[in-house]
Design a protein around this motif. Structure first.
Motif, PDB file in Angstrom:
ATOM      1  N   VAL A  23       0.861  -1.032  -0.025  1.00 13.39           N
ATOM      2  CA  VAL A  23      -0.054   0.068   0.079  1.00 13.39           C
ATOM      3  C   VAL A  23       0.906   1.330   0.050  1.00 13.39           C
ATOM      4  CG1 VAL A  23      -1.632   1.226   1.336  1.00 13.39           C
ATOM      5  CG2 VAL A  23      -1.767  -1.019   1.276  1.00 13.39           C
ATOM      6  N   GLU A  24       0.743   1.937  -1.074  1.00 10.19           N
ATOM      7  CA  GLU A  24       1.362   3.341  -1.135  1.00 10.19           C
ATOM      8  C   GLU A  24       0.569   4.506  -0.474  1.00 10.19           C
ATOM      9  OE1 GLU A  24       2.872   6.431  -4.602  1.00 10.19           O
ATOM     10  OE2 GLU A  24       2.135   4.431  -4.943  1.00 10.19           O
ATOM     11  N   VAL A  25       1.244   5.105   0.440  1.00 10.71           N
ATOM     12  CA  VAL A  25       0.527   6.456   1.357  1.00 10.71           C
ATOM     13  C   VAL A  25       0.935   7.446   0.655  1.00 10.71           C
ATOM     14  CG1 VAL A  25      -0.022   6.973   3.458  1.00 10.71           C
ATOM     15  CG2 VAL A  25       0.502   4.710   3.325  1.00 10.71           C
ATOM     16  N   ARG A  26       0.064   8.354   0.077  1.00 12.58           N
ATOM     17  CA  ARG A  26       0.216   9.662  -0.362  1.00 12.58           C
ATOM     18  C   ARG A  26      -0.296  10.685   0.453  1.00 12.58           C
ATOM     19  NH1 ARG A  26      -1.076   8.223  -6.888  1.00 12.58           N
ATOM     20  NH2 ARG A  26       0.573   6.611  -7.133  1.00 12.58           N
ATOM     21  N   GLY A  27       0.318  11.832   0.495  1.00 16.56           N
ATOM     22  CA  GLY A  27      -0.295  12.838   1.260  1.00 16.56           C
ATOM     23  C   GLY A  27      -0.802  12.580   2.707  1.00 16.56           C
ATOM     24  N   ALA A  28       0.053  11.720   3.438  1.00 21.98           N
ATOM     25  CA  ALA A  28      -0.232  11.561   4.916  1.00 21.98           C
ATOM     26  C   ALA A  28       0.801  12.480   5.595  1.00 21.98           C
ATOM     27  CB  ALA A  28      -0.006  10.194   5.242  1.00 21.98           C
ATOM     28  N   PRO A  29       0.042  13.361   6.358  1.00 20.86           N
ATOM     29  CA  PRO A  29       0.866  14.232   7.253  1.00 20.86           C
ATOM     30  C   PRO A  29       1.465  13.742   8.436  1.00 20.86           C
ATOM     31  CG  PRO A  29      -1.171  14.746   7.705  1.00 20.86           C
ATOM     32  CD  PRO A  29      -1.233  13.668   6.452  1.00 20.86           C
ATOM     33  N   ARG A  30       0.777  12.517   8.812  1.00 28.20           N
ATOM     34  CA  ARG A  30       1.311  11.795  10.252  1.00 28.20           C
ATOM     35  C   ARG A  30       1.552  10.376   9.654  1.00 28.20           C
ATOM     36  NH1 ARG A  30      -2.136  12.418  14.678  1.00 28.20           N
ATOM     37  NH2 ARG A  30      -3.641  11.624  13.224  1.00 28.20           N
ATOM     38  N   MET A  31       2.456   9.775  10.712  1.00 28.65           N
ATOM     39  CA  MET A  31       2.671   8.462  10.738  1.00 28.65           C
ATOM     40  C   MET A  31       2.781   8.039  12.133  1.00 28.65           C
ATOM     41  SD  MET A  31       3.216   7.146   7.551  1.00 28.65           S
ATOM     42  CE  MET A  31       4.005   5.636   7.690  1.00 28.65           C
ATOM     43  N   LEU A  32       1.926   6.786  12.601  1.00 30.14           N
ATOM     44  CA  LEU A  32       2.077   6.134  13.926  1.00 30.14           C
ATOM     45  C   LEU A  32       2.651   4.870  13.925  1.00 30.14           C
ATOM     46  CD1 LEU A  32       1.128   6.822  16.694  1.00 30.14           C
ATOM     47  CD2 LEU A  32      -1.103   5.693  16.150  1.00 30.14           C
ATOM     48  N   PHE A  33       3.533   4.693  14.644  1.00 34.95           N
ATOM     49  CA  PHE A  33       4.057   3.086  14.777  1.00 34.95           C
ATOM     50  C   PHE A  33       3.838   2.679  16.050  1.00 34.95           C
ATOM     51  CE2 PHE A  33       6.623   5.697  11.507  1.00 34.95           C
ATOM     52  CZ  PHE A  33       6.863   4.702  10.424  1.00 34.95           C
ATOM     53  N   ILE A  34       2.882   1.648  16.197  1.00 38.30           N
ATOM     54  CA  ILE A  34       2.436   1.096  17.318  1.00 38.30           C
ATOM     55  C   ILE A  34       3.309  -0.081  17.884  1.00 38.30           C
ATOM     56  CG2 ILE A  34       0.612   0.058  18.645  1.00 38.30           C
ATOM     57  CD1 ILE A  34      -1.220   1.727  16.907  1.00 38.30           C
ATOM     58  N   SER A  35       3.817  -0.021  18.822  1.00 38.06           N
ATOM     59  CA  SER A  35       4.605  -1.067  19.748  1.00 38.06           C
ATOM     60  C   SER A  35       3.968  -2.387  19.646  1.00 38.06           C
ATOM     61  CB  SER A  35       5.135  -0.967  21.048  1.00 38.06           C
ATOM     62  OG  SER A  35       5.924   0.282  21.002  1.00 38.06           O
ATOM     63  N   GLY A  36       4.539  -3.453  19.503  1.00 41.91           N
ATOM     64  CA  GLY A  36       4.049  -4.834  19.824  1.00 41.91           C
ATOM     65  C   GLY A  36       3.063  -4.583  20.931  1.00 41.91           C
ATOM     66  N   THR A  37       1.715  -5.136  20.629  1.00 43.95           N
ATOM     67  CA  THR A  37       0.643  -4.801  21.448  1.00 43.95           C
ATOM     68  C   THR A  37       0.096  -6.297  21.773  1.00 43.95           C
ATOM     69  OG1 THR A  37       0.122  -2.734  20.766  1.00 43.95           O
ATOM     70  CG2 THR A  37      -1.524  -3.681  21.935  1.00 43.95           C
ATOM     71  N   MET A  38      -0.180  -6.620  23.086  1.00 43.99           N
ATOM     72  CA  MET A  38      -0.662  -7.901  23.398  1.00 43.99           C
ATOM     73  C   MET A  38      -2.060  -7.946  23.875  1.00 43.99           C
ATOM     74  SD  MET A  38       2.727  -7.573  24.115  1.00 43.99           S
ATOM     75  CE  MET A  38       2.562  -6.910  25.548  1.00 43.99           C
ATOM     76  N   GLY A  39      -2.713  -9.065  24.017  1.00 44.23           N
ATOM     77  CA  GLY A  39      -4.047  -9.031  24.218  1.00 44.23           C
ATOM     78  C   GLY A  39      -4.326  -9.216  25.748  1.00 44.23           C
ATOM     79  N   ALA A  68      -4.043   9.176  19.350  1.00 44.09           N
ATOM     80  CA  ALA A  68      -3.503   9.968  18.096  1.00 44.09           C
ATOM     81  C   ALA A  68      -4.526  10.436  17.530  1.00 44.09           C
ATOM     82  CB  ALA A  68      -2.413   8.801  17.633  1.00 44.09           C
ATOM     83  N   GLY A  69      -5.900  10.270  17.658  1.00 46.20           N
ATOM     84  CA  GLY A  69      -6.796  10.877  16.670  1.00 46.20           C
ATOM     85  C   GLY A  69      -7.237   9.924  15.527  1.00 46.20           C
ATOM     86  N   MET A  70      -6.818   8.835  15.572  1.00 45.28           N
ATOM     87  CA  MET A  70      -6.845   7.779  14.486  1.00 45.28           C
ATOM     88  C   MET A  70      -7.928   6.677  14.883  1.00 45.28           C
ATOM     89  SD  MET A  70      -2.961   7.478  13.063  1.00 45.28           S
ATOM     90  CE  MET A  70      -2.179   8.768  12.371  1.00 45.28           C
ATOM     91  N   THR A  71      -8.231   5.904  13.636  1.00 47.04           N
ATOM     92  CA  THR A  71      -9.136   4.638  13.981  1.00 47.04           C
ATOM     93  C   THR A  71      -8.406   3.717  13.263  1.00 47.04           C
ATOM     94  OG1 THR A  71     -10.328   5.163  11.718  1.00 47.04           O
ATOM     95  CG2 THR A  71     -11.096   6.306  13.865  1.00 47.04           C
ATOM     96  N   ASN A  74      -6.826   4.159   9.564  1.00 44.07           N
ATOM     97  CA  ASN A  74      -5.618   4.466   9.384  1.00 44.07           C
ATOM     98  C   ASN A  74      -4.544   3.564   9.245  1.00 44.07           C
ATOM     99  OD1 ASN A  74      -7.338   6.946  11.269  1.00 44.07           O
ATOM    100  ND2 ASN A  74      -5.810   7.664   9.563  1.00 44.07           N
ATOM    101  N   ILE A  75      -4.929   2.264   9.660  1.00 40.86           N
ATOM    102  CA  ILE A  75      -3.985   1.307   9.615  1.00 40.86           C
ATOM    103  C   ILE A  75      -3.389   0.900   8.000  1.00 40.86           C
ATOM    104  CG2 ILE A  75      -3.353  -1.219   9.967  1.00 40.86           C
ATOM    105  CD1 ILE A  75      -5.394  -0.747  12.734  1.00 40.86           C
ATOM    106  N   ILE A 124       1.560  -2.363  14.602  1.00 44.92           N
ATOM    107  CA  ILE A 124       0.682  -1.752  13.832  1.00 44.92           C
ATOM    108  C   ILE A 124       1.483  -0.440  13.099  1.00 44.92           C
ATOM    109  CG2 ILE A 124      -1.292  -0.403  13.331  1.00 44.92           C
ATOM    110  CD1 ILE A 124      -1.800  -3.388  13.730  1.00 44.92           C
ATOM    111  N   VAL A 125       1.256  -0.150  11.635  1.00 49.80           N
ATOM    112  CA  VAL A 125       1.764   1.130  11.212  1.00 49.80           C
ATOM    113  C   VAL A 125       0.480   1.756  10.819  1.00 49.80           C
ATOM    114  CG1 VAL A 125       3.231   2.272   9.647  1.00 49.80           C
ATOM    115  CG2 VAL A 125       3.883   0.167  10.541  1.00 49.80           C
ATOM    116  N   ALA A 126       0.301   2.954  11.123  1.00 51.25           N
ATOM    117  CA  ALA A 126      -0.958   3.700  10.999  1.00 51.25           C
ATOM    118  C   ALA A 126      -0.358   5.279   9.989  1.00 51.25           C
ATOM    119  CB  ALA A 126      -1.908   4.044  11.870  1.00 51.25           C
ATOM    120  N   ALA A 127      -1.377   5.680   9.227  1.00 50.95           N
ATOM    121  CA  ALA A 127      -0.860   6.850   8.421  1.00 50.95           C
ATOM    122  C   ALA A 127      -2.129   7.797   8.613  1.00 50.95           C
ATOM    123  CB  ALA A 127      -0.431   6.708   7.218  1.00 50.95           C
ATOM    124  N   GLY A 128      -1.965   9.139   8.623  1.00 50.28           N
ATOM    125  CA  GLY A 128      -3.301   9.868   8.545  1.00 50.28           C
ATOM    126  C   GLY A 128      -2.863  11.272   8.630  1.00 50.28           C
TER     127      GLY A 128
END
Length: 128
Positions: A23-39, A68-71, A74-75, A124-128
């Motif tokens: 997936v190419e992300v174009r025009g995203a002003p922000r990137m969010l990198f989420i650490s390994g997250t457990m259940g 981060a104001g994302m859903t 944004n992943i 997870i990596v999210a952009a938005g």
């Protein structure tokens, strides 16, 4: 932000319906990198079953995204760390459900987690 899927059909094996090659992300002003997250629940206790841990991990990811104001919309990338290869199908189904059927690039790796009760960990990596 614009997401452009790249799923070449020549020179590479075909992607399945639940993921894409890129997936190419174009025009995203922000990137969010989420650490390994457990259940884990809010007290830090793991769910008793894989199903419970998958529910908890996606609840945790939604909470982190919201901070981060994302859903989940944004992943743009997910890496799954599974304690057992037998967890792959249920993990994929949980991802598809959490993303409402939207396919993203994914990787699943079978590993020994830091705690034996941690059955799944998602990065997870999210952009938005």
């Amino acid at each position: 932000m614009e997401l452009v899927t790249h799923n070449p059909v020549d020179g590479v094996y075909p992607a399945t319906g639940d993921y894409v090659h890129a997936v190419e992300v174009r025009g995203a002003p922000r990137m969010l990198f989420i650490s390994g997250t457990m259940g884990l629940d809010p007290a830090g206790r793991p769910g008793a079953t894989l199903t419970e841990q998958l529910e908890l991990v996606w609840d945790n990811i939604r909470a982190i995204l919201a901070s981060a104001g994302m859903t989940v919309d944004n992943i743009v990338r997910q890496t799954s760390y599974l304690r057992d290869v037998a967890y792959a199908e249920e993990n994929a189904a949980a991802r598809v459900a959490a993303l409402g059927g939207r396919a993203i690039p994914t990787t699943a790796i079978v590993v020994q987690t830091l705690e034996k009760d941690w059955l799944i960990e998602l990065e997870i990596v999210a952009a938005g």
